[in-house]
Scaffold this active site. Structure first.
Site, PDB file in Angstrom:
ATOM      1  CG  LEU A  92       6.349   2.069  -0.348  1.00  0.00           C
ATOM      2  CD1 LEU A  92       6.317   0.454  -0.373  1.00  0.00           C
ATOM      3  CD2 LEU A  92       5.417   2.473  -1.453  1.00  0.00           C
ATOM      4  N   GLY A 137      10.617   4.424  -1.590  1.00  0.00           N
ATOM      5  CA  GLY A 137       9.626   4.357  -2.737  1.00  0.00           C
ATOM      6  C   GLY A 137       9.669   5.912  -3.532  1.00  0.00           C
ATOM      7  CG  ASN A 159      15.731   4.843   3.170  1.00  0.00           C
ATOM      8  OD1 ASN A 159      14.776   4.618   2.138  1.00  0.00           O
ATOM      9  ND2 ASN A 159      15.217   5.755   4.232  1.00  0.00           N
ATOM     10  CD  GLU A 160      13.494   0.455   0.040  1.00  0.00           C
ATOM     11  OE1 GLU A 160      14.841   0.938  -0.098  1.00  0.00           O
ATOM     12  OE2 GLU A 160      12.481   1.095  -0.906  1.00  0.00           O
TER      13      GLU A 160
HETATM   14  N1  CO8 Z   1       5.249   6.864   6.012  1.00  0.00           N
HETATM   15  C1  CO8 Z   1       4.356   7.232   6.964  1.00  0.00           C
HETATM   16  N2  CO8 Z   1       4.511   8.380   7.650  1.00  0.00           N
HETATM   17  C2  CO8 Z   1       5.533   9.098   7.319  1.00  0.00           C
HETATM   18  C3  CO8 Z   1       6.660   8.766   6.205  1.00  0.00           C
HETATM   19  C4  CO8 Z   1       6.392   7.663   5.640  1.00  0.00           C
HETATM   20  N3  CO8 Z   1       7.171   7.088   4.699  1.00  0.00           N
HETATM   21  N4  CO8 Z   1       7.527   9.656   6.235  1.00  0.00           N
HETATM   22  C5  CO8 Z   1       7.199  10.968   7.050  1.00  0.00           C
HETATM   23  N5  CO8 Z   1       6.010  10.464   7.905  1.00  0.00           N
HETATM   24  C6  CO8 Z   1       5.125  11.219   8.634  1.00  0.00           C
HETATM   25  C7  CO8 Z   1       6.083  11.642   9.884  1.00  0.00           C
HETATM   26  O1  CO8 Z   1       6.016  10.670  10.841  1.00  0.00           O
HETATM   27  C8  CO8 Z   1       5.382  12.793  10.375  1.00  0.00           C
HETATM   28  O2  CO8 Z   1       4.086  12.507  11.045  1.00  0.00           O
HETATM   29  P1  CO8 Z   1       3.739  13.552  12.179  1.00  0.00           P
HETATM   30  O3  CO8 Z   1       3.502  14.882  11.799  1.00  0.00           O
HETATM   31  O4  CO8 Z   1       2.288  12.478  12.597  1.00  0.00           O
HETATM   32  O5  CO8 Z   1       4.864  13.488  13.200  1.00  0.00           O
HETATM   33  C9  CO8 Z   1       4.863  13.432   8.966  1.00  0.00           C
HETATM   34  O6  CO8 Z   1       4.917  12.525   8.066  1.00  0.00           O
HETATM   35  C10 CO8 Z   1       5.956  14.608   8.471  1.00  0.00           C
HETATM   36  O7  CO8 Z   1       7.229  14.064   8.504  1.00  0.00           O
HETATM   37  P2  CO8 Z   1       8.551  14.994   8.844  1.00  0.00           P
HETATM   38  O8  CO8 Z   1       8.074  15.827  10.104  1.00  0.00           O
HETATM   39  O9  CO8 Z   1       9.437  13.861   9.109  1.00  0.00           O
HETATM   40  O10 CO8 Z   1       8.757  15.835   7.528  1.00  0.00           O
HETATM   41  P3  CO8 Z   1       9.989  16.555   7.139  1.00  0.00           P
HETATM   42  O11 CO8 Z   1       9.690  17.361   6.019  1.00  0.00           O
HETATM   43  O12 CO8 Z   1      10.829  17.101   8.233  1.00  0.00           O
HETATM   44  O13 CO8 Z   1      10.860  15.223   6.418  1.00  0.00           O
HETATM   45  C11 CO8 Z   1      11.294  13.508   5.289  1.00  0.00           C
HETATM   46  C12 CO8 Z   1      10.631  14.679   5.330  1.00  0.00           C
HETATM   47  C13 CO8 Z   1      12.795  13.415   4.800  1.00  0.00           C
HETATM   48  C14 CO8 Z   1      10.741  12.606   3.862  1.00  0.00           C
HETATM   49  C15 CO8 Z   1      11.173  12.467   6.400  1.00  0.00           C
HETATM   50  O14 CO8 Z   1       9.918  12.546   6.887  1.00  0.00           O
HETATM   51  C16 CO8 Z   1      11.431  11.058   6.261  1.00  0.00           C
HETATM   52  O15 CO8 Z   1      12.689  10.771   6.129  1.00  0.00           O
HETATM   53  N6  CO8 Z   1      10.754  10.206   6.306  1.00  0.00           N
HETATM   54  C17 CO8 Z   1      10.645   8.562   6.124  1.00  0.00           C
HETATM   55  C18 CO8 Z   1      11.172   8.250   4.763  1.00  0.00           C
HETATM   56  C19 CO8 Z   1      11.399   7.064   4.854  1.00  0.00           C
HETATM   57  O16 CO8 Z   1      12.494   6.253   5.097  1.00  0.00           O
HETATM   58  N7  CO8 Z   1      10.743   5.933   3.893  1.00  0.00           N
HETATM   59  C20 CO8 Z   1      10.819   4.695   3.622  1.00  0.00           C
HETATM   60  C21 CO8 Z   1       9.432   4.079   3.437  1.00  0.00           C
HETATM   61  S1  CO8 Z   1       9.700   2.424   2.903  1.00  0.00           S
HETATM   62  C22 CO8 Z   1       9.577   2.475   1.319  1.00  0.00           C
HETATM   63  O17 CO8 Z   1       9.443   3.171   0.440  1.00  0.00           O
HETATM   64  C23 CO8 Z   1       9.888   1.223   0.467  1.00  0.00           C
HETATM   65  C24 CO8 Z   1       9.604  -0.263   1.306  1.00  0.00           C
HETATM   66  C25 CO8 Z   1       9.574  -1.268   0.553  1.00  0.00           C
HETATM   67  C26 CO8 Z   1       9.395  -2.621   1.346  1.00  0.00           C
HETATM   68  C27 CO8 Z   1       9.791  -4.055   0.660  1.00  0.00           C
HETATM   69  C28 CO8 Z   1       9.654  -5.094   1.223  1.00  0.00           C
HETATM   70  C29 CO8 Z   1       9.872  -6.386   0.606  1.00  0.00           C
END
Ligand code: CO8
Length: 284
Positions: A92, A137, A159-160
């Site tokens: 997400l 997500g 990993n939430e």
């Molecule tokens: N949301 C928004 N922006 C993101 C996300 C994300 N999930 N992931 C990455 N980005 C952004 C980065 O900040 C970066 O932005 P910028 O270029 O402006 O600096 C850009 O996307 C590119 O990211 P990376 O440079 O990190 O790209 P890599 O190729 O090096 O890495 C990864 C890719 C491995 C996917 C890495 O970006 C990462 O680990 N991202 C985070 C993933 C994560 O932890 N996601 C959790 C989302 S929460 C969810 O899905 C469930 C929530 C449920 C809620 C329930 C409540 C009841």
């Protein structure tokens, strides 16, 4: 790329197959390449840079799933990412959950629910070609499919808790129905990201292969699955998935209220802000 050429000519027509026997269409950053001979539709997630799931992107996915579900010429789906070798989906979009009003969060969560219902409940075979990382997500998306082929060396998991939030109940069911209750409970509590080897060992994915085999192996499995007589396949699938979908359908408003309540807690916003900051700073 051949695929691009095959699809370029069909962009002119949403309803008829082009000279290559392909029909190409899409919604927003979701593109579909439908083969006339097999009825297999390749759905490519193409939201730059990492397929993070915003409300708009989720709505495009739901719209696509509804359309493909209703299209009798479609036999099955292969879901993959445009960012081949990098990211399947980053989960997400965290920006959609940070510093937002109650009503914004509520609408965002409605689109999350819709995506889950349309994908998990999809009546035909769906195979995930997980050609990059699949956190949170992104992992849930793969778990909504019927079979998973993961790229060797990439990570996957819910990993939430690492973000200070708990996965919703329908994500926890996805995990426990795939790897078992005890392992799911441990994995979710700890916010475990599985390496590809660990994911295979835990049965979180069905195959781990090098990059050049992710799509072919996924396609191979899908070709087997679409040969299973219909509607037997969907009836069987529905027996496992129906009760979970029904539970969410009966509790949508409460689930939205739970999400909004959790997200608006100051400590959750603080952890999300810090997590976003760390993501940005990783590259520096
Ligand atoms: N949301 C928004 N922006 C993101 C996300 C994300 N999930 N992931 C990455 N980005 C952004 C980065 O900040 C970066 O932005 P910028 O270029 O402006 O600096 C850009 O996307 C590119 O990211 P990376 O440079 O990190 O790209 P890599 O190729 O090096 O890495 C990864 C890719 C491995 C996917 C890495 O970006 C990462 O680990 N991202 C985070 C993933 C994560 O932890 N996601 C959790 C989302 S929460 C969810 O899905 C469930 C929530 C449920 C809620 C329930 C409540 C009841």
């Amino acid at each position: 790329m051949l695929k691009t050429a095959l699809c370029r000519t069909w962009l002119s027509s949403k309803t008829s197959f082009n000279t290559f026997g392909r029909r190409c269409f899409g919604h927003g950053n979701v593109s579909v390449d439908l083969q006339s001979d097999t009825g297999i539709a390749t759905v490519t997630l193409s939201e730059p840079p990492v397929n993070s799931l915003s409300g708009e992107f989720l709505t495009s996915i739901s719209k696509t799933m509804k359309e493909l579900s209703a299209d009798s010429s479609v036999s099955g789906l292969l879901i993959t990412s445009k960012f081949h070798g990098k990211v399947f989906s980053a989960g997400l979009n965290i920006l959609e959950m940070y510093n937002k009003s109650d009503s914004y969060l509520g609408e965002f969560w409605r689109s999350v629910q819709e995506w889950y219902i349309d994908t998990y409940n999809f009546p035909k075979p769906v195979v995930a070609a997980i050609n990059g990382h699949a956190p949170a997500g992104g992992c849930a998306f793969a778990l909504m499919c019927d079979y998973r082929v993961l790229l060797d060396g990439k990570t996957i998991g819910l990993n939430e808790t690492q973000l200070g939030i708990a996965a919703p109940f329908f994500f926890t069911y996805l995990m426990s129905s795939t790897i078992g209750i005890r392992q799911a409970e441990l994995a979710l509590a700890n916010g475990t990201m599985f390496s590809s080897d660990q994911a295979l060992q835990a049965n979180l994915v069905d195959e781990v292969v090098p990059l050049d085999l992710v799509i072919p192996n996924a396609m191979n499995q899908l070709q087997k699955m679409i040969k299973i007589p219909q509607p037997a396949f969907s009836l069987s699938k529905g027996q496992f998935r129906g009760p979970n979908v029904k539970k969410l359908l009966g509790e949508r408003e409460e689930d939205i209220a739970t999400f909004v309540g959790l997200l608006q807690k100051p400590y959750v916003q603080k952890v999300l802000g810090k997590y976003l900051e760390n993501l940005k700073n990783r590259k520096k």
